[in-house]
Design a protein around this motif. Structure first.
Motif, PDB file in Angstrom:
ATOM      1  N   LYS A 248      33.612  50.870  33.779  1.00 61.11           N
ATOM      2  CA  LYS A 248      33.129  49.739  34.570  1.00 61.11           C
ATOM      3  C   LYS A 248      32.073  48.929  33.795  1.00 61.11           C
ATOM      4  O   LYS A 248      32.065  47.709  33.816  1.00 61.11           O
ATOM      5  CB  LYS A 248      32.516  50.283  35.868  1.00 61.11           C
ATOM      6  CG  LYS A 248      32.375  49.257  36.969  1.00 61.11           C
ATOM      7  CD  LYS A 248      31.859  49.908  38.241  1.00 61.11           C
ATOM      8  CE  LYS A 248      30.350  49.860  38.265  1.00 61.11           C
ATOM      9  NZ  LYS A 248      29.763  50.721  39.301  1.00 61.11           N
TER      10      LYS A 248
ATOM     11  N   VAL B 182      26.640  43.067  24.518  1.00 58.08           N
ATOM     12  CA  VAL B 182      26.599  43.508  25.911  1.00 58.08           C
ATOM     13  C   VAL B 182      25.959  44.900  25.972  1.00 58.08           C
ATOM     14  O   VAL B 182      26.286  45.772  25.161  1.00 58.08           O
ATOM     15  CB  VAL B 182      28.036  43.542  26.483  1.00 58.08           C
ATOM     16  CG1 VAL B 182      28.063  44.223  27.845  1.00 58.08           C
ATOM     17  CG2 VAL B 182      28.590  42.129  26.571  1.00 58.08           C
TER      18      VAL B 182
ATOM     19  N   LYS C 106      22.389  41.226  20.183  1.00 59.82           N
ATOM     20  CA  LYS C 106      22.716  40.490  21.421  1.00 59.82           C
ATOM     21  C   LYS C 106      24.027  40.910  22.069  1.00 59.82           C
ATOM     22  O   LYS C 106      24.609  40.181  22.867  1.00 59.82           O
ATOM     23  CB  LYS C 106      22.709  38.973  21.169  1.00 59.82           C
ATOM     24  CG  LYS C 106      21.340  38.494  20.709  1.00 59.82           C
ATOM     25  CD  LYS C 106      21.280  37.016  20.406  1.00 59.82           C
ATOM     26  CE  LYS C 106      19.855  36.596  20.120  1.00 59.82           C
ATOM     27  NZ  LYS C 106      19.223  37.368  19.019  1.00 59.82           N
TER      28      LYS C 106
ATOM     29  N   THR D  89      31.527  48.741  30.510  1.00 58.13           N
ATOM     30  CA  THR D  89      31.862  48.198  29.191  1.00 58.13           C
ATOM     31  C   THR D  89      33.001  47.194  29.250  1.00 58.13           C
ATOM     32  O   THR D  89      33.073  46.285  28.442  1.00 58.13           O
ATOM     33  CB  THR D  89      32.317  49.309  28.226  1.00 58.13           C
ATOM     34  OG1 THR D  89      33.431  49.977  28.811  1.00 58.13           O
ATOM     35  CG2 THR D  89      31.201  50.297  27.947  1.00 58.13           C
ATOM     36  N   GLY D  90      33.942  47.405  30.186  1.00 60.35           N
ATOM     37  CA  GLY D  90      35.136  46.574  30.193  1.00 60.35           C
ATOM     38  C   GLY D  90      36.132  47.006  29.136  1.00 60.35           C
ATOM     39  O   GLY D  90      37.138  46.338  28.906  1.00 60.35           O
ATOM     40  N   HIS D  91      35.888  48.153  28.497  1.00 57.30           N
ATOM     41  CA  HIS D  91      36.842  48.657  27.512  1.00 57.30           C
ATOM     42  C   HIS D  91      38.165  48.946  28.191  1.00 57.30           C
ATOM     43  O   HIS D  91      38.209  49.320  29.361  1.00 57.30           O
ATOM     44  CB  HIS D  91      36.328  49.960  26.881  1.00 57.30           C
ATOM     45  CG  HIS D  91      35.317  49.741  25.797  1.00 57.30           C
ATOM     46  ND1 HIS D  91      35.473  48.791  24.812  1.00 57.30           N
ATOM     47  CD2 HIS D  91      34.147  50.366  25.530  1.00 57.30           C
ATOM     48  CE1 HIS D  91      34.428  48.836  23.992  1.00 57.30           C
ATOM     49  NE2 HIS D  91      33.602  49.778  24.407  1.00 57.30           N
ATOM     50  N   GLU D  92      39.244  48.827  27.448  1.00 59.83           N
ATOM     51  CA  GLU D  92      40.555  49.088  28.018  1.00 59.83           C
ATOM     52  C   GLU D  92      41.131  50.407  27.540  1.00 59.83           C
ATOM     53  O   GLU D  92      42.314  50.678  27.669  1.00 59.83           O
ATOM     54  CB  GLU D  92      41.502  47.925  27.700  1.00 59.83           C
ATOM     55  CG  GLU D  92      41.020  46.643  28.355  1.00 59.83           C
ATOM     56  CD  GLU D  92      42.058  45.550  28.376  1.00 59.83           C
ATOM     57  OE1 GLU D  92      42.517  45.170  27.285  1.00 59.83           O
ATOM     58  OE2 GLU D  92      42.398  45.070  29.469  1.00 59.83           O
TER      59      GLU D  92
ATOM     60  N   ALA E   7      28.490  38.293  12.798  1.00 62.52           N
ATOM     61  CA  ALA E   7      28.155  38.947  14.067  1.00 62.52           C
ATOM     62  C   ALA E   7      27.613  40.359  13.850  1.00 62.52           C
ATOM     63  O   ALA E   7      27.024  40.948  14.749  1.00 62.52           O
ATOM     64  CB  ALA E   7      29.375  38.979  14.982  1.00 62.52           C
TER      65      ALA E   7
ATOM     66  N   VAL F   1      28.519  47.267  23.725  1.00 62.62           N
ATOM     67  CA  VAL F   1      29.874  46.772  23.460  1.00 62.62           C
ATOM     68  C   VAL F   1      29.786  45.703  22.376  1.00 62.62           C
ATOM     69  O   VAL F   1      29.309  44.600  22.633  1.00 62.62           O
ATOM     70  CB  VAL F   1      30.504  46.164  24.730  1.00 62.62           C
ATOM     71  CG1 VAL F   1      31.955  45.796  24.470  1.00 62.62           C
ATOM     72  CG2 VAL F   1      30.388  47.121  25.905  1.00 62.62           C
ATOM     73  N   PRO F   2      30.192  46.016  21.165  1.00 63.37           N
ATOM     74  CA  PRO F   2      30.055  45.040  20.084  1.00 63.37           C
ATOM     75  C   PRO F   2      30.994  43.851  20.254  1.00 63.37           C
ATOM     76  O   PRO F   2      32.019  43.950  20.907  1.00 63.37           O
ATOM     77  CB  PRO F   2      30.428  45.839  18.834  1.00 63.37           C
ATOM     78  CG  PRO F   2      31.124  47.048  19.299  1.00 63.37           C
ATOM     79  CD  PRO F   2      30.743  47.290  20.714  1.00 63.37           C
ATOM     80  N   PHE F   3      30.613  42.719  19.682  1.00 63.15           N
ATOM     81  CA  PHE F   3      31.475  41.541  19.700  1.00 63.15           C
ATOM     82  C   PHE F   3      32.637  41.726  18.740  1.00 63.15           C
ATOM     83  O   PHE F   3      33.765  41.403  19.049  1.00 63.15           O
ATOM     84  CB  PHE F   3      30.692  40.284  19.285  1.00 63.15           C
ATOM     85  CG  PHE F   3      29.705  39.825  20.299  1.00 63.15           C
ATOM     86  CD1 PHE F   3      30.133  39.263  21.495  1.00 63.15           C
ATOM     87  CD2 PHE F   3      28.346  39.938  20.066  1.00 63.15           C
ATOM     88  CE1 PHE F   3      29.218  38.829  22.446  1.00 63.15           C
ATOM     89  CE2 PHE F   3      27.427  39.500  21.006  1.00 63.15           C
ATOM     90  CZ  PHE F   3      27.861  38.949  22.200  1.00 63.15           C
ATOM     91  N   ILE F   4      32.314  42.222  17.532  1.00 60.79           N
ATOM     92  CA  ILE F   4      33.409  42.412  16.586  1.00 60.79           C
ATOM     93  C   ILE F   4      34.033  43.776  16.835  1.00 60.79           C
ATOM     94  O   ILE F   4      33.399  44.659  17.383  1.00 60.79           O
ATOM     95  CB  ILE F   4      32.963  42.278  15.102  1.00 60.79           C
ATOM     96  CG1 ILE F   4      31.743  43.141  14.803  1.00 60.79           C
ATOM     97  CG2 ILE F   4      32.694  40.851  14.758  1.00 60.79           C
ATOM     98  CD1 ILE F   4      31.312  43.069  13.362  1.00 60.79           C
ATOM     99  N   ARG F   5      35.272  43.920  16.461  1.00 64.94           N
ATOM    100  CA  ARG F   5      35.988  45.143  16.768  1.00 64.94           C
ATOM    101  C   ARG F   5      35.419  46.303  15.951  1.00 64.94           C
ATOM    102  O   ARG F   5      35.476  46.298  14.727  1.00 64.94           O
ATOM    103  CB  ARG F   5      37.484  44.974  16.468  1.00 64.94           C
ATOM    104  CG  ARG F   5      38.326  46.143  16.948  1.00 64.94           C
ATOM    105  CD  ARG F   5      39.738  46.051  16.402  1.00 64.94           C
ATOM    106  NE  ARG F   5      40.500  44.968  17.035  1.00 64.94           N
ATOM    107  CZ  ARG F   5      41.117  45.104  18.210  1.00 64.94           C
ATOM    108  NH1 ARG F   5      41.063  46.235  18.861  1.00 64.94           N
ATOM    109  NH2 ARG F   5      41.800  44.102  18.714  1.00 64.94           N
ATOM    110  N   ALA F   6      34.871  47.273  16.672  1.00 61.90           N
ATOM    111  CA  ALA F   6      34.354  48.456  15.997  1.00 61.90           C
ATOM    112  C   ALA F   6      35.510  49.408  15.735  1.00 61.90           C
ATOM    113  O   ALA F   6      36.587  49.257  16.311  1.00 61.90           O
ATOM    114  CB  ALA F   6      33.290  49.119  16.848  1.00 61.90           C
TER     115      ALA F   6
ATOM    116  N   ASP G 130      36.875  51.158  19.377  1.00 62.57           N
ATOM    117  CA  ASP G 130      36.743  50.069  20.338  1.00 62.57           C
ATOM    118  C   ASP G 130      37.118  50.610  21.719  1.00 62.57           C
ATOM    119  O   ASP G 130      38.047  50.140  22.340  1.00 62.57           O
ATOM    120  CB  ASP G 130      37.668  48.935  19.901  1.00 62.57           C
ATOM    121  CG  ASP G 130      37.557  47.718  20.807  1.00 62.57           C
ATOM    122  OD1 ASP G 130      36.473  47.503  21.360  1.00 62.57           O
ATOM    123  OD2 ASP G 130      38.562  47.006  20.970  1.00 62.57           O
TER     124      ASP G 130
END
Lengths: 621, 234
Positions: free
Chosen positions: A302, A25, A23, A304-307, A18, A251-256, A259
């Motif tokens: 909003k 988000v 590709k 990114t959806g990051h927590e 990945a 927003v990467p798929f793998i954990r940066a 994060d």
């Protein structure tokens, strides 16, 4: 169908494929029909590190807001893919379009630490771009460097066509405009470089010649092209509340590594610690407006959806509206399940109160960076943190339920004595003792103190740029002094001491204050197979030592030699606002153990007010 | 309320690992502002569970995740919102309300359909259709499976519900779930072994088409797609 530069056969045999497919988000997609300038933005380290870097996200957002410009990303392929790409002769590509880097107009490389220099050569090499600027043709992208290490670009000068000195937000619109104008009138690579050399903040290394004295120091650094300026002033953005900032970070798929949403609250630092390069090169201090930050925080969460959200700056406690900002974030985000990760704040009742709201006290630890073991040496380095402040902070925190403390120190600082070194152990002991002053019934378990020391590396544009650095052996013997003293401490079982690798610190010292002659060392090391030197697993000191001796370089000349006050430094042609006179004054103050007040208390006339803004300027007017 | 979401994993998304898809989906839920329920504790997490992990390199038209919500909009609107914040190659396909006491997707999984194709220049050098018939006509297909601790023998035969040529490739219906999970690549490699050949890992292009649970209707057990256990919200 989708397009990928790498075939499945390769992607399925490398770790974390990945990293190479893009590709994500919020990735920007542009129709190439509408694009006339293609910019590849590179962080020369692995994807997870590069994707965590705020500067790239800011510039990515900025470039892609420019009409007709498409900015894409590229990172260092990990060692497994590096090998396969060489084996199959696959050219390095950008993540967005998956097109070869070689076909781009620009390759911009951010240079955040010295130990990534061989990765820069890896990027060029895998892209099939000649390593040396002088060997490039009209078929190659213009290679631009930027970031903190560009403040002494000389060891890597020959590998770059251009350096951008300062903050990228200011300069790239002009660079792109000149590039288009030059192309429209049929100009070539050299004519573009000549035109762009006239802009503030732009350094074109090939337009300068360096001559040396017999002792190896620089005699003269002079332009060889009429368009090249004698002195190059960094560019910075003065209004940080009306500028580019990514509202929709990738927003990467793998954990940066990061994060989370990163909110940069200010640039620059008022403190003036004498070892700290960031504290000088990013002057003057500029804050972002609080309302701007509040809006940005909500918007980025909003999108990114990051927590988790984290504040970024060199010294967050100095942000003037920190309390209001944190109260807002807690009220607005905490109930939505968003974590607030705090940077190392100065420990006081306010920060402890905030920390207790956003962190699990049982798991979190307190962090202090005294940097030196004694008050005398802290005065030398102008670290305005006293033993009393540390112990009071600890006492407060211990009563509040914390029982883990981390202490950060440096070894090898100018004027350091054995008693300064032993002070590291003694201060750690005092912190532990502070815990046991609490009545037994109120303590929660044992205290844990972790003291870490890194080795001091003199950096350009600091008051310590003249200072001598220790040898590897000296570093290790100083660490031993600390460690021996640790063993004599009453609470030694509660204290853990660790220290950095000494050999890599010495190399960093060479690269940090190196001149153009040092570029050969980097070349030799790369050719010997060195990449990912910032990763302990891959760093190979023997290869580097060989590279140094093959290049005919005297390591001690660059590291352990104290410089003469009148010496011409490789980076003297850069104007960061802060003057050499100020740095000399501070070097002198250091030797005399004099403390200099911070920028908020009293302006020291460092020179950064020349930018017509920032905290020092505003206070005067 | 329990919701079952079905989504696809297409194209380059086959290179995103299951763990990363889980993290990705948590962020999708946040971006879509779904009123999801959180677990208790100091570090609450979204109540969310995935049906069946998909291996790296496989695409799918039927990935399932169950979530628990406090409130929800109708299915159509929810789908629109979710797709607006999703990447194009992982579209959300359905959003169904489950009964409160519904069994978790993970527990329900009993079978899955796959479409398998040979990658170009990796086609078999023997009559594959012929090989399928003789393969399936055997009474048992015993293979030894190596686990971390031991090796064990399993009979594939009762786990293959269907295996036939289909549109330039092959259709398979195989047992799936926590008890007898059979991967299509294992079936192919067993068939290759049967023909004294070995299958290269990279040979197959595999797409999961559907995942089923067992539902009892009128005393008869039937495979039902996981999404059909729920209802659209009007």
């Amino acid at each position: 169908m989708y397009k990928l530069a790498l075939p499945d056969e390769i992607l399925l045999q490398v770790e974390k494929p990945a990293r190479y497919i893009g590709k994500e988000v919020n990735m920007v997609e542009k129709d190439l029909k509408d694009v006339d300038v293609r910019f590849a933005m590179c962080f020369p380290d692995v994807y997870e590190i590069g994707m965590s870097h705020l500067g790239i996200q800011i510039l990515y957002d900025m470039f892609n807001k420019m009409e007709g410009v498409y900015c894409e990303r590229v990172y260092s392929p990990w060692v497994d893919l590096d090998r396969l790409m060489r084996e199959h002769n696959i050219p390095l590509f950008a993540l967005e379009s998956q097109d070869p880097i070689k076909s781009f107009d620009f390759l911009g490389i951010t240079i955040q630490y010295e130990m990534c220099y061989t990765n820069i050569l890896q990027i060029l090499d895998l892209s099939h771009i000649p390593l040396f600027s002088k060997d490039r043709t009209e078929d190659d992208p213009i290679v631009i460097g930027g970031g903190p290490c560009a403040y002494n670009p000389e060891p890597i000068a020959e590998y770059f066509d251009i350096f951008s000195l300062g903050e990228g937000e200011m300069v790239y619109e002009d660079v792109i405009r000149i590039y288009r104008e030059n192309r429209a009138c049929g100009g070539d690579r050299i004519s573009f470089l000549e035109k762009v050399a006239a802009i503030d903040g732009i350094y074109v290394p090939m337009f300068y010649d360096v001559t040396y004295n017999e002792d190896g120091t620089i005699k003269e650094f002079v332009p060889n092209n009429k368009n090249a300026k004698n002195k190059i002033k960094k560019t910075i953005i003065m209004d940080l509340s009306h500028t580019y900032y990514p509202q929709k970070p990738l927003v990467p798929f793998i954990r940066a590594t990061q994060d989370r949403v990163v909110l940069e609250i200010q640039r620059g630092c008022i403190r003036g610690c004498r070892f700290c390069q960031a504290g000088m090169i990013y002057r003057p201090v500029r804050e972002r407006n609080i309302d701007y930050l509040k809006d940005m925080a909500v918007e980025m969460i909003k999108n990114t959806g990051h927590e988790e959200i984290s504040l970024s700056s060199l010294s967050s406690s100095d942000y003037s509206k920190l309390k209001e900002l944190l109260e807002f974030l807690i009220a607005e985000l905490k109930e939505k399940g968003i974590n607030i990760s705090l940077p190392s704040l100065r420990v006081d009742s306010f920060s402890l109160d905030v920390m207790s709201k956003v962190q699990d006290i049982k798991k979190s630890s307190l962090t202090f960076a005294p940097e030196a073991g004694s008050q005398r040496l802290r005065n030398v380095i102008n670290k305005g943190l006293t033993e009393e402040q540390i112990l009071t902070g600890c006492a407060l925190a211990f009563k509040g339920g914390w029982n883990k403390v981390k202490l950060y120190f440096m070894l090898g600082l100018p004027t350091e004595t054995v008693s300064d070194m032993q002070g590291i152990a003694e201060l750690s002991e005092k912190v532990a003792e502070e815990y046991y002053k609490i009545p037994k019934g109120e303590r929660i378990g044992k205290v844990s103190v972790t003291a870490s020391s890194s080795f001091f590396i003199p950096k350009p544009f600091t008051p310590f740029q003249w200072a001598a650095m220790c040898t590897k052996e000296e570093f290790l013997s100083r660490a031993k002094v600390v460690n021996d003293r640790m063993k004599e401490m009453l609470n030694k079982k509660s204290i853990k001491y660790n220290w950095h690798e000494a050999d890599v610190s010495v190399l960093e010292g060479l690269l940090a204050r190196g001149d153009r002659k040092v570029s050969k060392v980097i070349y030799n090391a790369y050719k010997a197979g060195c990449i990912y030197d910032a990763w302990g697993d891959f760093f190979n000191n023997e290869k580097w030592m060989q590279a140094i001796s093959d290049a005919g370089i005297d390591l001690d000349f660059y590291t352990t030699r104290e410089r003469d006050l009148e010496e011409v430094f490789p980076w003297d042609f850069i104007d960061i606002g802060v003057t050499k006179d100020f740095l000399k004054r501070e070097w002198n103050n250091a030797k005399n153990e004099n403390v200099t007040p911070n920028c908020k208390m009293q302006c020291q006339g460092c020179g950064a007010a020349t930018f017509g803004g920032g905290i020092c300027f505003e206070n005067k007017n | 309320m329990k919701i079952r979401i079905k989504f696809a994993k297409r194209g380059a998304m086959k290179f995103i690992s299951h763990l990363d898809v889980m993290r990705y989906f948590q962020k999708v839920i946040k971006r879509a502002d779904i009123d999801i329920a959180y677990s208790e504790g100091f570090n609450p997490h979204q109540i969310m569970s995935f049906a069946s992990p998909l291996g790296l390199g496989l695409t799918s038209e039927a990935e399932y995740v169950d979530i628990e919500v406090h409130s929800t909009l109708d299915s159509k609107t929810s789908l629109e919102i979710l797709n607006k914040v999703s990447v194009p190659d992982m579209p959300v396909l359905s959003y169904k309300l489950l009964e409160d006491n519904a069994t978790k997707a993970m527990t329900l999984v009993a079978a899955a359909d796959y479409y398998v194709k040979f990658r170009e220049s990796y086609e078999p050098d023997f009559d594959f259709n012929e090989a399928i018939s003789s393969f399936l006509s055997k009474d048992s297909i015993i293979i030894t499976k190596e686990t971390k601790k031991s090796t064990k023998e399993i009979d594939l035969k009762p786990l293959i519900y269907d295996f036939k040529p289909y549109e330039n490739g092959y259709f398979l219906k195989l047992a799936a779930g926590s008890v007898d999970n059979l991967k299509p690549e294992l079936v192919f490699s067993a068939l290759y072994a049967e023909n004294n050949r070995s299958l290269e890992d990279i040979s197959l292009l595999i797409k999961r088409i559907e995942v089923y649970g067992i539902k009892e209707t009128d005393g008869k057990e039937e495979f039902i797609p996981l999404e059909s256990f729920g209802e659209d919200i009007a």
